[in-house]
Write a protein that holds these residues in place. Structure first.
Motif, PDB file in Angstrom:
ATOM      1  N   HIS A   1       0.846  -1.202   0.000  1.00  0.00           N
ATOM      2  CA  HIS A   1       0.000   0.000   0.000  1.00  0.00           C
ATOM      3  C   HIS A   1       0.884   1.257   0.000  1.00  0.00           C
ATOM      4  O   HIS A   1       0.650   2.206  -0.754  1.00  0.00           O
ATOM      5  CB  HIS A   1      -0.911  -0.030   1.225  1.00  0.00           C
ATOM      6  CG  HIS A   1      -1.959   1.041   1.222  1.00  0.00           C
ATOM      7  ND1 HIS A   1      -3.159   0.904   1.850  1.00  0.00           N
ATOM      8  CD2 HIS A   1      -1.984   2.300   0.677  1.00  0.00           C
ATOM      9  CE1 HIS A   1      -3.882   1.997   1.688  1.00  0.00           C
ATOM     10  NE2 HIS A   1      -3.184   2.868   0.982  1.00  0.00           N
ATOM     11  N   LEU A   2       1.922   1.241   0.842  1.00  0.00           N
ATOM     12  CA  LEU A   2       2.854   2.383   0.896  1.00  0.00           C
ATOM     13  C   LEU A   2       3.441   2.641  -0.492  1.00  0.00           C
ATOM     14  O   LEU A   2       3.580   3.786  -0.929  1.00  0.00           O
ATOM     15  CB  LEU A   2       3.974   2.069   1.899  1.00  0.00           C
ATOM     16  CG  LEU A   2       4.999   3.175   2.144  1.00  0.00           C
ATOM     17  CD1 LEU A   2       4.393   4.285   2.991  1.00  0.00           C
ATOM     18  CD2 LEU A   2       6.242   2.614   2.846  1.00  0.00           C
ATOM     19  N   ASP A   3       3.760   1.574  -1.174  1.00  0.00           N
ATOM     20  CA  ASP A   3       4.360   1.669  -2.500  1.00  0.00           C
ATOM     21  C   ASP A   3       3.413   2.326  -3.514  1.00  0.00           C
ATOM     22  O   ASP A   3       3.853   3.032  -4.422  1.00  0.00           O
ATOM     23  CB  ASP A   3       4.697   0.242  -2.966  1.00  0.00           C
ATOM     24  CG  ASP A   3       5.914   0.216  -3.848  1.00  0.00           C
ATOM     25  OD1 ASP A   3       6.725   1.142  -3.747  1.00  0.00           O
ATOM     26  OD2 ASP A   3       6.032  -0.723  -4.649  1.00  0.00           O
ATOM     27  N   ARG A   4       2.095   2.118  -3.323  1.00  0.00           N
ATOM     28  CA  ARG A   4       1.119   2.692  -4.266  1.00  0.00           C
ATOM     29  C   ARG A   4       0.910   4.174  -4.020  1.00  0.00           C
ATOM     30  O   ARG A   4       0.361   4.878  -4.852  1.00  0.00           O
ATOM     31  CB  ARG A   4      -0.231   1.966  -4.132  1.00  0.00           C
ATOM     32  CG  ARG A   4      -0.223   0.521  -4.607  1.00  0.00           C
ATOM     33  CD  ARG A   4      -1.653  -0.017  -4.741  1.00  0.00           C
ATOM     34  NE  ARG A   4      -2.386  -0.068  -3.497  1.00  0.00           N
ATOM     35  CZ  ARG A   4      -2.330  -1.069  -2.621  1.00  0.00           C
ATOM     36  NH1 ARG A   4      -1.577  -2.114  -2.869  1.00  0.00           N
ATOM     37  NH2 ARG A   4      -3.046  -1.048  -1.513  1.00  0.00           N
ATOM     38  N   GLY A   5       1.343   4.693  -2.846  1.00  0.00           N
ATOM     39  CA  GLY A   5       1.142   6.120  -2.536  1.00  0.00           C
ATOM     40  C   GLY A   5      -0.097   6.299  -1.684  1.00  0.00           C
ATOM     41  O   GLY A   5      -1.219   6.350  -2.195  1.00  0.00           O
ATOM     42  N   PRO A   6       0.062   6.378  -0.370  1.00  0.00           N
ATOM     43  CA  PRO A   6      -1.096   6.462   0.518  1.00  0.00           C
ATOM     44  C   PRO A   6      -1.703   7.865   0.550  1.00  0.00           C
ATOM     45  O   PRO A   6      -1.041   8.846   0.216  1.00  0.00           O
ATOM     46  CB  PRO A   6      -0.488   6.133   1.888  1.00  0.00           C
ATOM     47  CG  PRO A   6       0.932   6.598   1.791  1.00  0.00           C
ATOM     48  CD  PRO A   6       1.349   6.404   0.356  1.00  0.00           C
ATOM     49  N   PHE A   7      -2.960   7.953   0.968  1.00  0.00           N
ATOM     50  CA  PHE A   7      -3.564   9.234   1.338  1.00  0.00           C
ATOM     51  C   PHE A   7      -3.431   9.313   2.850  1.00  0.00           C
ATOM     52  O   PHE A   7      -4.194   8.696   3.598  1.00  0.00           O
ATOM     53  CB  PHE A   7      -5.041   9.284   0.903  1.00  0.00           C
ATOM     54  CG  PHE A   7      -5.693  10.612   1.160  1.00  0.00           C
ATOM     55  CD1 PHE A   7      -5.550  11.666   0.257  1.00  0.00           C
ATOM     56  CD2 PHE A   7      -6.429  10.843   2.315  1.00  0.00           C
ATOM     57  CE1 PHE A   7      -6.133  12.902   0.502  1.00  0.00           C
ATOM     58  CE2 PHE A   7      -7.017  12.072   2.565  1.00  0.00           C
ATOM     59  CZ  PHE A   7      -6.867  13.102   1.652  1.00  0.00           C
ATOM     60  N   GLY A   8      -2.426  10.032   3.330  1.00  0.00           N
ATOM     61  CA  GLY A   8      -2.135  10.032   4.769  1.00  0.00           C
ATOM     62  C   GLY A   8      -1.285   8.831   5.129  1.00  0.00           C
ATOM     63  O   GLY A   8      -0.318   8.512   4.432  1.00  0.00           O
ATOM     64  N   LYS A   9      -1.653   8.132   6.191  1.00  0.00           N
ATOM     65  CA  LYS A   9      -0.763   7.120   6.758  1.00  0.00           C
ATOM     66  C   LYS A   9      -1.288   5.692   6.595  1.00  0.00           C
ATOM     67  O   LYS A   9      -2.485   5.436   6.614  1.00  0.00           O
ATOM     68  CB  LYS A   9      -0.592   7.392   8.260  1.00  0.00           C
ATOM     69  CG  LYS A   9       0.053   8.723   8.577  1.00  0.00           C
ATOM     70  CD  LYS A   9       1.481   8.821   8.069  1.00  0.00           C
ATOM     71  CE  LYS A   9       2.400   7.852   8.800  1.00  0.00           C
ATOM     72  NZ  LYS A   9       3.792   7.974   8.284  1.00  0.00           N
ATOM     73  N   VAL A  10      -0.334   4.782   6.468  1.00  0.00           N
ATOM     74  CA  VAL A  10      -0.611   3.341   6.489  1.00  0.00           C
ATOM     75  C   VAL A  10      -0.160   2.813   7.851  1.00  0.00           C
ATOM     76  O   VAL A  10       0.981   3.045   8.261  1.00  0.00           O
ATOM     77  CB  VAL A  10       0.146   2.617   5.361  1.00  0.00           C
ATOM     78  CG1 VAL A  10      -0.071   1.113   5.451  1.00  0.00           C
ATOM     79  CG2 VAL A  10      -0.287   3.150   4.003  1.00  0.00           C
ATOM     80  N   VAL A  11      -1.062   2.121   8.539  1.00  0.00           N
ATOM     81  CA  VAL A  11      -0.814   1.671   9.916  1.00  0.00           C
ATOM     82  C   VAL A  11      -0.917   0.153   9.994  1.00  0.00           C
ATOM     83  O   VAL A  11      -1.705  -0.465   9.269  1.00  0.00           O
ATOM     84  CB  VAL A  11      -1.836   2.355  10.865  1.00  0.00           C
ATOM     85  CG1 VAL A  11      -1.819   1.734  12.259  1.00  0.00           C
ATOM     86  CG2 VAL A  11      -1.569   3.861  10.943  1.00  0.00           C
ATOM     87  N   ILE A  12      -0.106  -0.436  10.867  1.00  0.00           N
ATOM     88  CA  ILE A  12      -0.197  -1.877  11.154  1.00  0.00           C
ATOM     89  C   ILE A  12      -0.561  -2.007  12.631  1.00  0.00           C
ATOM     90  O   ILE A  12       0.162  -1.487  13.498  1.00  0.00           O
ATOM     91  CB  ILE A  12       1.140  -2.584  10.858  1.00  0.00           C
ATOM     92  CG1 ILE A  12       1.511  -2.416   9.373  1.00  0.00           C
ATOM     93  CG2 ILE A  12       1.063  -4.062  11.251  1.00  0.00           C
ATOM     94  CD1 ILE A  12       2.912  -2.893   9.029  1.00  0.00           C
ATOM     95  N   SER A  13      -1.672  -2.680  12.898  1.00  0.00           N
ATOM     96  CA  SER A  13      -2.127  -2.854  14.274  1.00  0.00           C
ATOM     97  C   SER A  13      -1.513  -4.127  14.852  1.00  0.00           C
ATOM     98  O   SER A  13      -1.422  -5.147  14.173  1.00  0.00           O
ATOM     99  CB  SER A  13      -3.659  -2.953  14.264  1.00  0.00           C
ATOM    100  OG  SER A  13      -4.117  -3.304  15.532  1.00  0.00           O
ATOM    101  N   ILE A  14      -1.087  -4.061  16.116  1.00  0.00           N
ATOM    102  CA  ILE A  14      -0.436  -5.234  16.727  1.00  0.00           C
ATOM    103  C   ILE A  14      -1.182  -5.559  18.012  1.00  0.00           C
ATOM    104  O   ILE A  14      -0.784  -5.134  19.105  1.00  0.00           O
ATOM    105  CB  ILE A  14       1.055  -4.952  17.022  1.00  0.00           C
ATOM    106  CG1 ILE A  14       1.726  -4.362  15.780  1.00  0.00           C
ATOM    107  CG2 ILE A  14       1.755  -6.221  17.468  1.00  0.00           C
ATOM    108  CD1 ILE A  14       3.192  -4.063  15.933  1.00  0.00           C
ATOM    109  N   VAL A  15      -2.341  -6.248  17.865  1.00  0.00           N
ATOM    110  CA  VAL A  15      -3.097  -6.564  19.090  1.00  0.00           C
ATOM    111  C   VAL A  15      -3.317  -8.060  19.193  1.00  0.00           C
ATOM    112  O   VAL A  15      -3.178  -8.780  18.231  1.00  0.00           O
ATOM    113  CB  VAL A  15      -4.454  -5.827  19.126  1.00  0.00           C
ATOM    114  CG1 VAL A  15      -4.227  -4.365  19.477  1.00  0.00           C
ATOM    115  CG2 VAL A  15      -5.190  -5.955  17.811  1.00  0.00           C
TER     116      VAL A  15
END
Ligand SMILES: NC(=O)c1ccc[n+]([C@@H]2O[C@H](COP(=O)([O-])OP(=O)(O)OC[C@H]3O[C@@H](n4cnc5c(N)ncnc54)[C@H](OP(=O)(O)O)[C@@H]3O)[C@@H](O)[C@H]2O)c1
Length: 342
Positions: free
Chosen positions: A328-342
């Motif tokens: 997703h980061l590679d495609r160019g995000p609108f704002g931020k890409v987040v990974i949740s670790i729960v």
């Protein structure tokens, strides 16, 4: 608590070498805190780090990538005084930069989280209490994980070095993490914002965040003329230069007399070029920015709470789907890409 944790680890450069492995949960030194990570966010630099393209900060292998995290302290060393168990914290990217001028060690590199220092794409991380920064109480871990690099860089450019005042005009470039934080911070402080993007649809979304004008650089590659036109010929007071390369010439063309360019990014080219005469005639100031210090981070967090700024998150991925987050980061995000670790 188990003795082991899951960690995304690179065995060699290249995203194909990023694998989920088990590590022992690290123990704390006297002045360390152990953080159960709630979420991490990705920055453009994480892509460069994984591909081995960020010189001179190439990390040694094996390596756990990613710089930005937010989570909860679950253990502390005997000498820790700044935080206690249960506190929610983020990590400051420049681990040795507390306030004022950067310490001389930063010249030798090796002091930033997520490359070359070990990163945070893990269920638990240990950081020094001096690196930890309290999470604004108004934000979730997912939201707070977006602050350490992208928000602090925009804050440093506009406020700490730029001394932005209400009524000034700010131009931000693209619709990624730094740009949208720049937009939100500038609007919160009473500035007027122009944003550029290669995508007309993203410009509409950015205008909903408070930008008064969007420039579609796919339709108008010579975008500086439009910035001059919509500022009644005056130009803009601040530019967050995120593209670099030849784009800097246009930023200078779009600048007001005595305006400032914060040189931050190099999405379009690592070497920048300018015409000396144009720089002189504009009486322009060009300021290099490299994230920021802990004191600035803490002041920014106060402002985020005071103004109710909510980070723009494009998408949250589960921990197991970290590779999809990188795509997703590679495609160019609108704002931020987040990974949740729960
Ligand atoms: N100096 C520092 O301290 C510092 C700190 C953070 C980031 N940075 C740098 O600042 C830049 C932005 O970082 P980020 O993390 O905000 O990026 P990001 O979140 O990945 O966002 C990048 C955005 O920029 C636009 N873009 C991408 N490639 C482009 C290209 N070749 N030409 C023009 N626009 C392009 C896209 O927006 P549209 O689709 O809307 O055009 C994209 O969504 C990077 O170069 C990064 O290395 C520097």
């Amino acid at each position: 608590m188990n003795d082991t944790m899951r960690v995304w680890q690179l065995s060699a450069f290249g995203l194909g070498n990023l694998k989920l492995v088990e590590h022992p949960i690290p123990s704390v030194g006297p002045r360390d805190v152990l953080v159960k990570v709630g979420a991490v966010s990705l920055n453009y630099r994480d892509k460069l780090i994984v591909e081995g393209q960020l010189l001179p900060d190439r990390p040694a292998m094996p390596f756990v990538p990613v710089s930005d995290m937010a989570g909860t302290i679950v253990a502390i060393g005997d000498g820790v005084t700044r935080f206690g168990v249960g506190d929610r914290v983020m990590g400051n990217f420049w681990t040795q930069w507390i306030n004022g001028a950067p310490p001389p060690e930063m010249r030798r590199h090796g002091l930033s989280l997520g490359g070359p220092l070990p990163g945070v794409l893990a269920e638990y991380v240990v950081i020094s209490e001096d690196v930890a920064v309290a999470v604004p109480s108004s934000l979730s871990d997912e939201e707070a994980s977006t602050l350490p690099i992208a928000a602090l860089t925009a804050w440093f450019a506009l406020v700490e070095t730029g001394r932005l005042t209400a009524g000034e005009i700010v131009l931000v470039q693209g619709t990624g993490g730094v740009s949208l934080f720049g937009l939100q911070i500038a609007v919160a402080l009473g500035a007027r914002v122009i944003i550029t993007s290669r995508d007309a649809g993203k410009l509409e979304r950015a205008k909903a965040l408070g930008a008064f004008h969007g420039i579609d650089t796919s339709a108008t590659p010579a975008w500086a003329a439009e910035a001059i036109e919509v500022t009644s010929g005056d130009g803009v007071d601040h530019v967050l230069e995120l593209i670099g390369g030849d784009n800097l010439r246009q930023s200078l063309d779009a600048l007001s007399s005595g305006g400032r360019i914060a040189q931050i990014g190099f999405l379009g080219g690592a070497d920048i070029s300018l015409t000396a005469l144009q720089l002189m005639l504009r009486r322009a100031v060009i300021q290099g920015v490299s994230v920021g210090h802990r004191r600035g981070f803490e002041q920014m967090n106060d402002a985020i709470e005071r103004h109710g700024i909510k980070p723009v998150i494009d998408r949250v991925y589960p921990f197991d789907e970290a590779l999809a987050a990188y795509a997703h980061l590679d495609r160019g995000p609108f704002g931020k890409v987040v990974i949740s670790i729960v």
